[in-house]
Design a protein around this motif. Structure first.
Motif, PDB file in Angstrom:
ATOM      1  N   LEU A 161       0.819  -1.216   0.000  1.00  0.00           N
ATOM      2  CA  LEU A 161       0.000   0.000   0.000  1.00  0.00           C
ATOM      3  C   LEU A 161       0.851   1.264   0.000  1.00  0.00           C
ATOM      4  CD1 LEU A 161      -2.834  -1.041   2.484  1.00  0.00           C
ATOM      5  CD2 LEU A 161      -2.949  -0.886  -0.012  1.00  0.00           C
ATOM      6  N   THR A 162       2.076   1.185  -0.468  1.00  0.00           N
ATOM      7  CA  THR A 162       2.899   2.377  -0.672  1.00  0.00           C
ATOM      8  C   THR A 162       2.995   2.653  -2.163  1.00  0.00           C
ATOM      9  OG1 THR A 162       4.921   1.052  -0.709  1.00  0.00           O
ATOM     10  CG2 THR A 162       4.257   1.980   1.410  1.00  0.00           C
ATOM     11  N   MET A 163       3.135   3.918  -2.507  1.00  0.00           N
ATOM     12  CA  MET A 163       3.110   4.309  -3.917  1.00  0.00           C
ATOM     13  C   MET A 163       4.263   3.691  -4.713  1.00  0.00           C
ATOM     14  SD  MET A 163       1.021   5.869  -5.837  1.00  0.00           S
ATOM     15  CE  MET A 163       0.045   6.875  -4.725  1.00  0.00           C
ATOM     16  N   ASP A 164       5.384   3.429  -4.060  1.00  0.00           N
ATOM     17  CA  ASP A 164       6.551   2.878  -4.768  1.00  0.00           C
ATOM     18  C   ASP A 164       6.306   1.458  -5.278  1.00  0.00           C
ATOM     19  OD1 ASP A 164       7.895   5.213  -4.276  1.00  0.00           O
ATOM     20  OD2 ASP A 164       8.939   4.453  -2.502  1.00  0.00           O
ATOM     21  N   TYR A 165       5.342   0.753  -4.670  1.00  0.00           N
ATOM     22  CA  TYR A 165       5.117  -0.646  -5.034  1.00  0.00           C
ATOM     23  C   TYR A 165       3.893  -0.826  -5.944  1.00  0.00           C
ATOM     24  CZ  TYR A 165       8.617  -2.274  -1.695  1.00  0.00           C
ATOM     25  OH  TYR A 165       9.801  -2.519  -1.034  1.00  0.00           O
ATOM     26  N   GLN A 166       3.349   0.238  -6.481  1.00  0.00           N
ATOM     27  CA  GLN A 166       2.124   0.117  -7.270  1.00  0.00           C
ATOM     28  C   GLN A 166       2.419  -0.356  -8.696  1.00  0.00           C
ATOM     29  OE1 GLN A 166      -0.793   0.225  -5.568  1.00  0.00           O
ATOM     30  NE2 GLN A 166       0.791   0.438  -4.001  1.00  0.00           N
ATOM     31  N   ILE A 167       1.584  -1.311  -9.148  1.00  0.00           N
ATOM     32  CA  ILE A 167       1.630  -1.828 -10.519  1.00  0.00           C
ATOM     33  C   ILE A 167       0.251  -1.594 -11.117  1.00  0.00           C
ATOM     34  CG2 ILE A 167       1.931  -3.888 -11.946  1.00  0.00           C
ATOM     35  CD1 ILE A 167       3.620  -5.070  -9.689  1.00  0.00           C
ATOM     36  N   PRO A 168       0.174  -1.117 -12.367  1.00  0.00           N
ATOM     37  CA  PRO A 168      -1.142  -0.948 -12.993  1.00  0.00           C
ATOM     38  C   PRO A 168      -1.971  -2.226 -12.874  1.00  0.00           C
ATOM     39  CG  PRO A 168       0.547   0.016 -14.364  1.00  0.00           C
ATOM     40  CD  PRO A 168       1.262  -0.687 -13.246  1.00  0.00           C
ATOM     41  N   TRP A 169      -3.200  -2.054 -12.392  1.00  0.00           N
ATOM     42  CA  TRP A 169      -3.998  -3.227 -12.040  1.00  0.00           C
ATOM     43  C   TRP A 169      -4.365  -4.075 -13.249  1.00  0.00           C
ATOM     44  CZ3 TRP A 169      -4.096  -5.804  -7.940  1.00  0.00           C
ATOM     45  CH2 TRP A 169      -5.106  -6.735  -7.667  1.00  0.00           C
ATOM     46  N   PHE A 170      -4.493  -3.495 -14.420  1.00  0.00           N
ATOM     47  CA  PHE A 170      -4.847  -4.295 -15.595  1.00  0.00           C
ATOM     48  C   PHE A 170      -3.738  -5.293 -15.931  1.00  0.00           C
ATOM     49  CE2 PHE A 170      -2.445  -0.911 -17.626  1.00  0.00           C
ATOM     50  CZ  PHE A 170      -1.780  -1.549 -18.653  1.00  0.00           C
ATOM     51  N   LEU A 171      -2.482  -4.960 -15.580  1.00  0.00           N
ATOM     52  CA  LEU A 171      -1.384  -5.907 -15.793  1.00  0.00           C
ATOM     53  C   LEU A 171      -1.503  -7.094 -14.834  1.00  0.00           C
ATOM     54  CD1 LEU A 171       1.690  -3.524 -16.223  1.00  0.00           C
ATOM     55  CD2 LEU A 171       0.455  -4.765 -18.006  1.00  0.00           C
ATOM     56  N   VAL A 172      -1.874  -6.800 -13.579  1.00  0.00           N
ATOM     57  CA  VAL A 172      -2.072  -7.875 -12.599  1.00  0.00           C
ATOM     58  C   VAL A 172      -3.214  -8.791 -13.047  1.00  0.00           C
ATOM     59  CG1 VAL A 172      -2.573  -8.397 -10.175  1.00  0.00           C
ATOM     60  CG2 VAL A 172      -1.225  -6.375 -10.766  1.00  0.00           C
ATOM     61  N   GLU A 173      -4.303  -8.197 -13.542  1.00  0.00           N
ATOM     62  CA  GLU A 173      -5.449  -8.991 -14.015  1.00  0.00           C
ATOM     63  C   GLU A 173      -5.055  -9.877 -15.193  1.00  0.00           C
ATOM     64  OE1 GLU A 173      -9.489  -6.539 -13.117  1.00  0.00           O
ATOM     65  OE2 GLU A 173      -8.164  -5.656 -14.613  1.00  0.00           O
ATOM     66  N   CYS A 174      -4.266  -9.326 -16.123  1.00  0.00           N
ATOM     67  CA  CYS A 174      -3.833 -10.107 -17.285  1.00  0.00           C
ATOM     68  C   CYS A 174      -2.974 -11.291 -16.854  1.00  0.00           C
ATOM     69  CB  CYS A 174      -3.053  -9.219 -18.256  1.00  0.00           C
ATOM     70  SG  CYS A 174      -4.086  -8.064 -19.162  1.00  0.00           S
ATOM     71  N   MET A 175      -2.039 -11.055 -15.952  1.00  0.00           N
ATOM     72  CA  MET A 175      -1.180 -12.139 -15.484  1.00  0.00           C
ATOM     73  C   MET A 175      -1.995 -13.219 -14.786  1.00  0.00           C
ATOM     74  SD  MET A 175       2.152 -10.156 -13.962  1.00  0.00           S
ATOM     75  CE  MET A 175       2.873 -11.713 -13.438  1.00  0.00           C
ATOM     76  N   TYR A 176      -2.986 -12.789 -14.009  1.00  0.00           N
ATOM     77  CA  TYR A 176      -3.789 -13.751 -13.244  1.00  0.00           C
ATOM     78  C   TYR A 176      -4.675 -14.586 -14.158  1.00  0.00           C
ATOM     79  CZ  TYR A 176      -7.009 -15.478  -9.662  1.00  0.00           C
ATOM     80  OH  TYR A 176      -7.764 -16.277  -8.852  1.00  0.00           O
TER      81      TYR A 176
END
Length: 301
Positions: free
Chosen positions: A12-27
């Motif tokens: 939940l820190t800004m440095d660790y954010q990944i665009p969520w659509f990339l996470v959805e695609c990987m999943y």
């Protein structure tokens, strides 16, 4: 598992954010993951932070209407998901949806402190999610506000959420509105003690002084309330609270309650006194009637 809390806070820190659509695609494209878990990635993310405060908006996430009303265009990243699961829908909207509203800034927002509001018969109740509401009942008032759980990690969480709202105004300003209300309600230890007695500031091992210091630290950080536009919902709430607080009969009602009904034994004594007065009054009337008929009977004879 021993480091799960630390990992969640890092997520939940800004440095660790990944665009969520990339996470959805990987999943969705990784068959082993999706088959193994069998749950949509959004719902996994919803439940991931259940043990972190501020708490989730239960009616919105768990079996409520929230699952079917996801943000238009989807989530941006994990901070957006955390923000969405904690905040009410359709309130405290940003500038893009409130162009016709007054151009007041958050720096001008004001409501009386908790101890001051008590003097005008305002009581405090817990609200779901990060939200604030006020119900003016003429004589008394009810302020519903989300509980403020303060832990060692709370400062970073609130700072992240406040900065998120500054960067994504289309998501509204519910956390900004909530923090502004809390800061106005809790300027002193007496205010913290009052709201703690009402369950609004639960005991988390941190005393009143530390609660105040956490709020002051948040206010003195890089969160600039003066440049944030005040949502219309919050402006209306401020006006309702101040209008009720300034009524003379609300203050008289509060004084009556504190003087005669604050202690149950005093309340019992007052009720007993009223009953005794009524019974004495009835007895007096009956004695008068009895005397009158006795005189009339003697006169007739």
């Amino acid at each position: 598992m021993e480091d799960s809390m630390k990992i969640k806070l890092q997520m939940l820190t800004m440095d660790y954010q990944i665009p969520w659509f990339l996470v959805e695609c990987m999943y969705t494209n990784h068959s082993n993951l999706s088959d193994l878990v069998g749950t949509p990635i959004n719902e996994l993310a919803f439940s991931c932070f259940d043990d972190l405060y501020p708490g989730v908006h239960r009616s919105k996430v768990h079996g409520g209407t929230g699952i079917g009303t996801l943000p238009p265009g989807g989530f941006k990243h994990l901070i957006h998901i955390f923000h969405w699961t904690r905040t009410p829908a359709g309130k405290y909207l940003g500038e893009t949806r409130s162009l016709l509203q007054p151009t007041k800034k958050m720096g001008n927002f004001y409501i009386p402190s908790a101890t001051d509001l008590k003097l005008s018969a305002t009581v405090f109740e817990k609200h779901a999610g990060i939200d604030v509401a006020y119900n003016d009942k003429r004589l008394s008032g009810v302020m519903q506000i989300a509980p403020l759980h303060i832990f060692k990690y709370s400062f970073e969480i609130y700072r992240t959420l406040l900065n998120f709202e500054r960067g994504y105004v289309d998501c509204g300003f519910p956390v900004t509105a909530y923090v502004a209300c809390i800061m106005n309600l809790l300027p002193t230890k007496a205010d913290v003690k009052l709201l703690r007695a009402n369950g609004i500031v639960p005991s988390t091992g941190i005393d009143e002084k530390e609660v105040l210091s956490s709020l002051q630290r948040l206010k003195g950080d890089d969160v600039d309330f003066n440049n944030v536009r005040m949502p219309n919902d919050l402006n209306i709430l401020s006006e309702k609270v101040r209008e009720h607080h300034e009524r003379s009969y609300s203050r008289s009602y509060a004084e009556l309650k504190s003087r005669y009904f604050a202690n149950p034994w005093i309340t019992i004594s007052v009720i007993a006194g009223i009953l005794l007065f009524i019974l004495t009054f009835i007895q007096t009337i009956l004695s008068f009637i009895q005397t009158k008929y006795s005189v009339l009977s003697y006169k007739k004879q």
